[in-house]
Scaffold this active site. Sequence first.
Site, PDB file in Angstrom:
ATOM      1  N   GLN A 102      57.752  86.628  35.297  1.00 32.43           N
ATOM      2  CA  GLN A 102      57.822  88.059  34.957  1.00 32.43           C
ATOM      3  C   GLN A 102      56.846  88.826  35.847  1.00 32.43           C
ATOM      4  O   GLN A 102      56.800  90.038  35.808  1.00 32.43           O
ATOM      5  CB  GLN A 102      57.430  88.273  33.494  1.00 32.43           C
ATOM      6  CG  GLN A 102      58.334  87.568  32.508  1.00 32.43           C
ATOM      7  CD  GLN A 102      57.667  87.455  31.143  1.00 32.43           C
ATOM      8  OE1 GLN A 102      57.801  88.336  30.303  1.00 32.43           O
ATOM      9  NE2 GLN A 102      56.940  86.379  30.912  1.00 32.43           N
ATOM     10  N   ASP A 105      53.425  90.390  41.150  1.00 29.92           N
ATOM     11  CA  ASP A 105      52.306  90.457  42.097  1.00 29.92           C
ATOM     12  C   ASP A 105      52.472  89.620  43.370  1.00 29.92           C
ATOM     13  O   ASP A 105      51.687  89.756  44.311  1.00 29.92           O
ATOM     14  CB  ASP A 105      50.983  90.078  41.404  1.00 29.92           C
ATOM     15  CG  ASP A 105      51.035  88.721  40.706  1.00 29.92           C
ATOM     16  OD1 ASP A 105      51.756  87.828  41.170  1.00 29.92           O
ATOM     17  OD2 ASP A 105      50.328  88.563  39.682  1.00 29.92           O
ATOM     18  N   HIS A 120      61.275  90.535  36.780  1.00 29.42           N
ATOM     19  CA  HIS A 120      60.866  91.940  36.704  1.00 29.42           C
ATOM     20  C   HIS A 120      60.632  92.554  38.080  1.00 29.42           C
ATOM     21  O   HIS A 120      59.943  93.558  38.199  1.00 29.42           O
ATOM     22  CB  HIS A 120      59.612  92.073  35.820  1.00 29.42           C
ATOM     23  CG  HIS A 120      59.888  91.772  34.375  1.00 29.42           C
ATOM     24  ND1 HIS A 120      58.911  91.527  33.444  1.00 29.42           N
ATOM     25  CD2 HIS A 120      61.069  91.678  33.694  1.00 29.42           C
ATOM     26  CE1 HIS A 120      59.468  91.292  32.256  1.00 29.42           C
ATOM     27  NE2 HIS A 120      60.773  91.380  32.389  1.00 29.42           N
ATOM     28  N   CYS A 128      65.339 102.413  47.687  1.00 27.36           N
ATOM     29  CA  CYS A 128      65.807 103.798  47.640  1.00 27.36           C
ATOM     30  C   CYS A 128      66.620 104.031  46.364  1.00 27.36           C
ATOM     31  O   CYS A 128      67.523 103.257  46.043  1.00 27.36           O
ATOM     32  CB  CYS A 128      66.664 104.109  48.869  1.00 27.36           C
ATOM     33  SG  CYS A 128      67.326 105.786  48.808  1.00 27.36           S
ATOM     34  N   CYS A 131      70.455 105.196  48.082  1.00 30.09           N
ATOM     35  CA  CYS A 131      71.351 104.261  48.796  1.00 30.09           C
ATOM     36  C   CYS A 131      71.069 102.801  48.437  1.00 30.09           C
ATOM     37  O   CYS A 131      71.839 101.924  48.801  1.00 30.09           O
ATOM     38  CB  CYS A 131      71.252 104.468  50.312  1.00 30.09           C
ATOM     39  SG  CYS A 131      69.681 103.918  51.006  1.00 30.09           S
ATOM     40  N   CYS A 149      63.436 107.836  51.836  1.00 28.05           N
ATOM     41  CA  CYS A 149      64.282 106.954  52.639  1.00 28.05           C
ATOM     42  C   CYS A 149      64.873 107.759  53.804  1.00 28.05           C
ATOM     43  O   CYS A 149      64.856 108.990  53.780  1.00 28.05           O
ATOM     44  CB  CYS A 149      65.401 106.450  51.723  1.00 28.05           C
ATOM     45  SG  CYS A 149      66.599 105.362  52.482  1.00 28.05           S
ATOM     46  N   THR A 189      52.205  83.946  29.036  1.00 27.45           N
ATOM     47  CA  THR A 189      52.987  85.130  28.654  1.00 27.45           C
ATOM     48  C   THR A 189      52.877  85.333  27.152  1.00 27.45           C
ATOM     49  O   THR A 189      52.855  84.359  26.383  1.00 27.45           O
ATOM     50  CB  THR A 189      54.471  85.010  29.064  1.00 27.45           C
ATOM     51  OG1 THR A 189      55.183  86.144  28.552  1.00 27.45           O
ATOM     52  CG2 THR A 189      55.129  83.733  28.571  1.00 27.45           C
ATOM     53  N   ASN A 214      48.636  78.526  27.080  1.00 32.52           N
ATOM     54  CA  ASN A 214      48.104  79.878  26.881  1.00 32.52           C
ATOM     55  C   ASN A 214      46.704  79.747  26.291  1.00 32.52           C
ATOM     56  O   ASN A 214      46.367  78.713  25.718  1.00 32.52           O
ATOM     57  CB  ASN A 214      49.023  80.665  25.910  1.00 32.52           C
ATOM     58  CG  ASN A 214      48.870  82.173  26.036  1.00 32.52           C
ATOM     59  OD1 ASN A 214      47.775  82.708  25.886  1.00 32.52           O
ATOM     60  ND2 ASN A 214      49.972  82.860  26.319  1.00 32.52           N
TER      61      ASN A 214
HETATM   62  P1  OAD Z   1      50.987  90.059  28.557  1.00 33.30           P
HETATM   63  O1  OAD Z   1      49.834  90.867  29.018  1.00 33.30           O
HETATM   64  O2  OAD Z   1      51.831  90.621  27.466  1.00 33.30           O
HETATM   65  O3  OAD Z   1      50.478  88.629  28.057  1.00 33.30           O
HETATM   66  C1  OAD Z   1      49.578  87.877  28.809  1.00 33.30           C
HETATM   67  C2  OAD Z   1      49.402  86.525  28.133  1.00 33.30           C
HETATM   68  O4  OAD Z   1      48.571  85.737  28.933  1.00 33.30           O
HETATM   69  C3  OAD Z   1      48.763  86.594  26.746  1.00 33.30           C
HETATM   70  O5  OAD Z   1      49.529  85.799  25.844  1.00 33.30           O
HETATM   71  C4  OAD Z   1      47.370  85.972  26.974  1.00 33.30           C
HETATM   72  O6  OAD Z   1      46.907  85.256  25.830  1.00 33.30           O
HETATM   73  C5  OAD Z   1      47.649  85.035  28.123  1.00 33.30           C
HETATM   74  N1  OAD Z   1      46.503  84.706  28.980  1.00 33.30           N
HETATM   75  C6  OAD Z   1      45.482  85.507  29.377  1.00 33.30           C
HETATM   76  N2  OAD Z   1      44.679  84.863  30.239  1.00 33.30           N
HETATM   77  C7  OAD Z   1      45.215  83.617  30.408  1.00 33.30           C
HETATM   78  C8  OAD Z   1      44.862  82.478  31.185  1.00 33.30           C
HETATM   79  N3  OAD Z   1      43.793  82.469  31.983  1.00 33.30           N
HETATM   80  N4  OAD Z   1      45.644  81.379  31.092  1.00 33.30           N
HETATM   81  C9  OAD Z   1      46.735  81.363  30.302  1.00 33.30           C
HETATM   82  N5  OAD Z   1      47.116  82.402  29.547  1.00 33.30           N
HETATM   83  C10 OAD Z   1      46.374  83.516  29.594  1.00 33.30           C
HETATM   84  O7  OAD Z   1      51.835  89.705  29.862  1.00 33.30           O
HETATM   85  P2  OAD Z   1      53.357  89.259  29.969  1.00 33.30           P
HETATM   86  O8  OAD Z   1      53.744  88.363  28.864  1.00 33.30           O
HETATM   87  O9  OAD Z   1      53.559  88.785  31.368  1.00 33.30           O
HETATM   88  O10 OAD Z   1      56.904  93.996  32.163  1.00 33.30           O
HETATM   89  O11 OAD Z   1      54.093  90.646  29.802  1.00 33.30           O
HETATM   90  C11 OAD Z   1      55.478  90.670  29.909  1.00 33.30           C
HETATM   91  C12 OAD Z   1      55.904  91.958  30.552  1.00 33.30           C
HETATM   92  O12 OAD Z   1      55.326  93.070  29.875  1.00 33.30           O
HETATM   93  C13 OAD Z   1      55.420  92.152  31.987  1.00 33.30           C
HETATM   94  O13 OAD Z   1      56.216  91.504  32.947  1.00 33.30           O
HETATM   95  C14 OAD Z   1      55.506  93.638  32.154  1.00 33.30           C
HETATM   96  C15 OAD Z   1      54.829  94.007  30.870  1.00 33.30           C
HETATM   97  O14 OAD Z   1      54.968  95.280  30.415  1.00 33.30           O
HETATM   98  C16 OAD Z   1      57.323  95.093  32.786  1.00 33.30           C
HETATM   99  O15 OAD Z   1      56.565  95.822  33.393  1.00 33.30           O
HETATM  100  C17 OAD Z   1      58.796  95.325  32.657  1.00 33.30           C
END
Ligand code: OAD
Length: 246
Positions: A102, A105, A120, A128, A131, A149, A189, A214
């Site tokens: 997801q 970066d 994502h 653009c 287009c 563009c 995540t 996690n």
């Molecule tokens: P979140 O910020 O929601 O969750 C990050 C997770 O990483 C949490 O469960 C933390 O406990 C865990 N965490 C933090 N540090 C860690 C480490 N060193 N090792 C392992 N785990 C760790 O991020 P995402 O789940 O990626 O979407 O968020 C999902 C989506 O929400 C993103 O892709 C983005 C965001 O809004 C869009 O922008 C569409």
Amino acid sequence: MSFRVTDKLRTLLVPSTRVVVFTGAGVSAESGIATFRGAQSLWSDFRIEDYATPQAFSADPVRVWEWYNWRRREILKTGPNRGHNAICRFERYFKDFTLITQNVDGLHDQAGNRRILKLHGDIWETRCCMCGNSVIDKAEREQPLPPLCECKGKLRPGVVWFGEFLPEIVHEQAISSSKSSELFFSVGTSAQVYPAAALPSLARQHGAYVVEVNIEKTSAADYADEVLIGKSGEVLPELLEYFAAG
Ligand code: OAD
């Protein structure tokens, strides 16, 4: 070892196992990139509706671009960490391996992974609105913003915003890999943002052994056979020690 690797997981850590690693922002936390949720996270400092929706971009493309330029600069200051590097080793070790992320970066690419399904999008892509032409580069978008563009359409970051569909083919491939996986890791995540967050349970329903990595249990733990609590940059390198030699 900060956690115990079960016999079941050990038996699955062989090259012939079909493996999916599904990652979120936590994987990049140890590179100094802010996660989205929790203390000192992006969504505690910025409102989603001001920066990560098509409506935000229509209302104030300059503000949105300045935010993405700032995020680009933050990423450029850093690089992949031990967790990213371990996932690159996974790709080299398992014969049938898919990385579903997801994260936008690009740190998995930088670590050396080649087969990456970016659910994502990619912060380094600029597309653009008119287009659809897109470029990938690491240059900062200069004033005046938003950049335009050649066709005069507004350029936008090539990421998926809230309220938008995931890239269709990438999503289909992610579903298919998850369904056919035998071992599925959900790493760093919060598993809160759908449809991506549905993948661990989908994998489980289709017979995969699901392992969450996690620093705390998330809703993905409800579908997990095992939860390995710890930083991805510590847990994943430890798993490499169980890879068969040679
Ligand atoms: P979140 O910020 O929601 O969750 C990050 C997770 O990483 C949490 O469960 C933390 O406990 C865990 N965490 C933090 N540090 C860690 C480490 N060193 N090792 C392992 N785990 C760790 O991020 P995402 O789940 O990626 O979407 O968020 C999902 C989506 O929400 C993103 O892709 C983005 C965001 O809004 C869009 O922008 C569409």
